[in-house]
Enzyme design. Structure first.
Site, short mmCIF file in Angstrom:
data_model
loop_
_atom_site.label_atom_id
_atom_site.label_comp_id
_atom_site.label_asym_id
_atom_site.label_seq_id
_atom_site.Cartn_x
_atom_site.Cartn_y
_atom_site.Cartn_z
N LYS A 132 -17.86 3.09 -46.01
CA LYS A 132 -19.30 3.15 -45.88
C LYS A 132 -19.82 3.13 -44.45
O LYS A 132 -20.71 3.52 -44.12
CB LYS A 132 -20.09 1.96 -46.85
N ARG A 192 -22.49 -13.95 -53.61
CA ARG A 192 -23.04 -12.68 -53.32
C ARG A 192 -24.61 -12.91 -53.48
O ARG A 192 -25.14 -13.92 -53.90
CB ARG A 192 -22.66 -11.61 -54.53
N SER A 204 -18.09 3.71 -55.30
CA SER A 204 -18.84 2.25 -54.85
C SER A 204 -18.02 1.34 -55.42
O SER A 204 -18.52 0.00 -55.11
CB SER A 204 -20.14 2.42 -55.91
N ASN A 244 -19.92 -16.92 -57.53
CA ASN A 244 -19.35 -15.99 -58.84
C ASN A 244 -19.39 -16.87 -59.93
O ASN A 244 -19.72 -16.66 -61.30
CB ASN A 244 -18.18 -15.33 -58.57
N THR A 282 -24.71 -0.32 -47.54
CA THR A 282 -24.47 -1.51 -48.35
C THR A 282 -24.28 -2.72 -47.03
O THR A 282 -24.02 -2.31 -45.88
CB THR A 282 -23.08 -1.55 -48.94
N ASP A 283 -24.42 -4.01 -47.55
CA ASP A 283 -24.41 -5.03 -46.55
C ASP A 283 -22.92 -5.32 -46.60
O ASP A 283 -22.50 -6.03 -45.54
CB ASP A 283 -24.95 -6.40 -47.36
N GLU A 284 -21.76 -4.87 -47.15
CA GLU A 284 -20.65 -5.04 -47.00
C GLU A 284 -20.05 -4.45 -45.59
O GLU A 284 -19.01 -5.01 -45.36
CB GLU A 284 -19.51 -4.58 -48.14
N TYR A 337 -13.50 0.39 -49.04
CA TYR A 337 -14.88 0.76 -49.50
C TYR A 337 -15.76 0.57 -48.39
O TYR A 337 -16.49 1.64 -47.90
CB TYR A 337 -15.20 0.03 -50.75
N LYS A 365 -18.38 -3.41 -62.76
CA LYS A 365 -18.86 -4.53 -61.80
C LYS A 365 -19.20 -5.76 -62.66
O LYS A 365 -19.17 -5.81 -63.83
CB LYS A 365 -19.99 -3.87 -61.44
#
Ligand code: NAD
Ligand code: DAU
Length: 352
Positions: A161, A221, A86, A256, A131-133, A157, A196
């Site tokens: 996904k 994010r 993840s 961030n 995931t939204d990614e 990643y 994370k």
């Protein structure tokens, strides 16, 4: 669907989903199937491990024999698939591990479910957590991902996904496997591995270590409290429409840097330090390669069709999260030292 296989149940989100289902559905059998990679920690579930409707099976989703055995032994009729590699930064250094678990593991799970259920889909459900990614990046000045946004993954990643998501939909369209896919934004809360952003920075503030902000810290994010995600999964697993996709998000966009300032304020206050004491720890470092600028989720379909919405505001969630990590310093120390890997041995009397 009363015999449910939850893959990745020893991880961050998985452990919250397992706990919710074990407590809410005493007549279900909840089977937590997890390989216990560095990210899997049975200590996350110590409060439910003795419940009669819960059991843990150590196994790898890439191993079809193990998956088939657990499905047959427990007469599994529902799967909630969270097991994955993840962490985006790890995917940059070891992309193959991500293809193995997130692509081949997902495909193995799909193929095994198809074999075991043998074309009898009545009362069966395969729910894949994504995931939204997969949707790529948005500009800073507007727009949101909807369920019809075109896939445009940038990191190994998110590419892995995205590939898993495509296989899930292909199994629905080709074989009629009863699947659902959800794409969720950034989760935060207790039991997240401190690689994370949020748990890493709380731990570093705790130890007066540098807070490595990638680039200028302007990336945005959308944050969702993990228990709200678990509630969404419960809602969708029981009431979502087969073949559909639902976006899940918190509606809490933060750059961030803004998030780090909030985190410092809350953590300093709870540690009894003067306001802003840890600001000096902020250290700008080289940017993450391929760093997506902004994610934002439109979760209106889920709200409209199934009535789900987040219950925990960002301020409340952050306060709960920081309090949890500060009160559970032993958990942080175990996962950073690797001591949590002995938990299995203590619990089961032999090595994992
Ligand atoms: P995590 O890394 O905390 O946990 C992953 C779990 O999967 C661990 O318990 C690990 O042992 C297990 N696992 C890994 N490989 C396995 C394998 N081959 N076989 C069996 N188990 C295996 O992850 P997380 O943050 O809880 O994410 C869970 C899922 O939700 C993932 O699919 C992730 O892509 C997705 N997701 C995460 C977020 C987020 O913000 N964390 C947001 C959206 C979607
Ligand atoms: O959007 C959903 C995704 O959110 C999930 O699919 C992933 O599994 C999950 O890990 C998360 O991915 P991110 O890359 O967004 O999360 P991470 O906590 O790694 O980083 C959040 C932001 O903070 C991101 O813009 C990178 C930045 N960052 C991260 C770390 C670890 C830093 O600036 N410094 C850091 O040390």
């Amino acid at each position: 669907m009363k015999h449910i296989l939850i893959t990745g149940g020893a991880g961050f989100i998985g452990s919250h989903v397992v706990r919710l289902f074990v407590r809410k559905y005493p007549d279900y059998r909840i089977v937590n199937f997890d390989k216990l990679t560095y990210a899997g920690n049975l200590e996350n579930l110590s409060d439910v491990e003795q419940c009669p409707n819960y059991c843990f099976v150590k196994g790898d989703i890439c191993d079809s024999e193990q998956v088939e055995a657990v499905m047959r032994q427990h007469a599994i009729d529902g799967i909630i698939h969270l097991a994955a590699e993840s962490h985006v930064d790890r995917s940059i250094t070891d992309p193959l591990a991500f293809a193995r678990t997130n692509v081949l593991g997902t495909l193995t799970l799909l193929q095994t479910a198809r074999t075991v259920w043998g074309g009898d889909w009545e009362g069966r459900r395969f729910y894949h957590i994504s995931t939204d990614e997969v949707y790529g990046a948005l500009p800073l000045d507007g727009g949101c991902f909807t369920e019809t946004t075109r896939y445009d993954p940038h990191s190994p990643y998110s590419a892995s996904k995205a590939s898993g998501d495509h296989f899930v939909r292909a199994f629905h369209d080709t074989y009629g496997l009863p699947t659902i896919v959800t794409n969720c934004s950034n989760n935060y809360g207790p039991c997240q591995f401190p690689e994370k952003l949020i748990p890493l920075f709380i731990n570093n503030i705790r130890h007066n270590r540098p807070l490595p902000v990638y680039g200028r810290g302007e990336n945005v994010r959308d944050w969702l409290y993990v228990e709200d995600h678990a509630r969404a999964i419960d809602t969708i697993f029981h009431r979502g429409c087969i073949g559909e996709t639902y976006n899940i998000g918190g509606g809490n966009e933060r750059s961030n840097l803004a998030l780090v300032h909030e985190l410092i304020r809350t953590t300093d206050r709870l540690l009894g330090r003067p306001e802003g004491a840890s600001e000096r720890l902020i250290t700008h470092v080289a940017d993450r390669p391929g760093h997506d600028l902004r994610y934002a989720i439109d979760a209106s379909k889920l709200r409209r069709e199934l009535g789900w919405q987040p219950e925990v505001t960002f301020g409340e969630g952050l306060e709960r999260t920081v309090r949890w990590y500060l009160a559970n310093g032993a958990w942080l120390d175990h996962v950073t030292s690797g001591a949590y890997e002995c938990y299995y041995e203590r619990m089961y009397g032999h090595r994992a």
